[in-house]
Design a protein around this motif. Sequence first.
Motif, short mmCIF file in Angstrom:
data_model
loop_
_atom_site.label_atom_id
_atom_site.label_comp_id
_atom_site.label_asym_id
_atom_site.label_seq_id
_atom_site.Cartn_x
_atom_site.Cartn_y
_atom_site.Cartn_z
N UNK A 207 -25.77 12.02 25.18
CA UNK A 207 -24.47 11.40 24.95
C UNK A 207 -24.47 9.95 25.41
N UNK A 208 -25.05 9.68 26.56
CA UNK A 208 -25.10 8.32 27.08
C UNK A 208 -25.95 7.42 26.19
N UNK A 209 -27.08 7.92 25.72
CA UNK A 209 -27.94 7.13 24.84
C UNK A 209 -27.24 6.88 23.51
N UNK A 210 -26.60 7.90 22.95
CA UNK A 210 -25.87 7.74 21.70
C UNK A 210 -24.75 6.73 21.81
N UNK B 185 -27.70 20.87 30.37
CA UNK B 185 -26.59 20.02 30.80
C UNK B 185 -27.06 18.57 30.94
N UNK B 186 -28.20 18.39 31.60
CA UNK B 186 -28.72 17.04 31.77
C UNK B 186 -29.12 16.40 30.45
N UNK B 187 -29.71 17.19 29.58
CA UNK B 187 -30.11 16.68 28.27
C UNK B 187 -28.90 16.29 27.42
N UNK B 188 -27.85 17.09 27.49
CA UNK B 188 -26.64 16.77 26.73
C UNK B 188 -25.99 15.50 27.26
N UNK B 189 -25.93 15.37 28.57
CA UNK B 189 -25.34 14.17 29.17
C UNK B 189 -26.17 12.93 28.85
N UNK B 190 -27.48 13.06 28.94
CA UNK B 190 -28.36 11.92 28.63
C UNK B 190 -28.27 11.54 27.16
N UNK C 100 -32.88 6.52 11.50
CA UNK C 100 -32.03 5.84 12.49
C UNK C 100 -32.26 6.39 13.88
N UNK C 101 -32.01 5.59 14.90
CA UNK C 101 -32.17 6.07 16.27
C UNK C 101 -31.26 7.25 16.61
N UNK C 102 -30.05 7.24 16.06
CA UNK C 102 -29.14 8.35 16.34
C UNK C 102 -29.61 9.65 15.71
N UNK C 103 -30.18 9.57 14.53
CA UNK C 103 -30.76 10.76 13.89
C UNK C 103 -31.92 11.30 14.72
N UNK C 104 -32.75 10.40 15.20
CA UNK C 104 -33.88 10.82 16.04
C UNK C 104 -33.40 11.45 17.34
N UNK C 105 -32.29 10.98 17.85
CA UNK C 105 -31.74 11.55 19.07
C UNK C 105 -31.34 13.01 18.87
N UNK C 106 -30.86 13.36 17.68
CA UNK C 106 -30.51 14.75 17.39
C UNK C 106 -31.74 15.65 17.45
N UNK C 107 -32.88 15.14 17.02
CA UNK C 107 -34.11 15.93 17.06
C UNK C 107 -34.51 16.19 18.51
#
Length: 96
Positions: free
Chosen positions: A77-80, A70-75, A25-32
């Motif tokens: 979160x927005x993508x998720x 910080x930027x990666x976490x915000x990005x 899933x895209x959300x799983x890939x986002x965690x990686x």
Amino acid sequence: MIAVLLILIVSAVWFAQLGFVRLATPLSRLHVVTAIYVAAGVATMALAVVTDGASVRAVKAMLILACALVGGAATSHAIGRALWLRGSVGPARPDP
């Protein structure tokens, strides 16, 4: 020590790439992707500190890491959230 940190950085990126390909899933890939920010970022910052000691370059590496985290976490979160609102993950939700 430098070689060990370089091996850690490269192996973390390769491990994440394999995980990215295997997850469905895209959300799983986002965690990686977010895990790479932390694993490779901390190792790269440690590499700068080990190479130069307490220097301006090491401080810059720490600041870049902080901004990336910080930027990666915000990005992420927005993508998720966008994936969730679009209905790509989890139950579909009506638009607000």
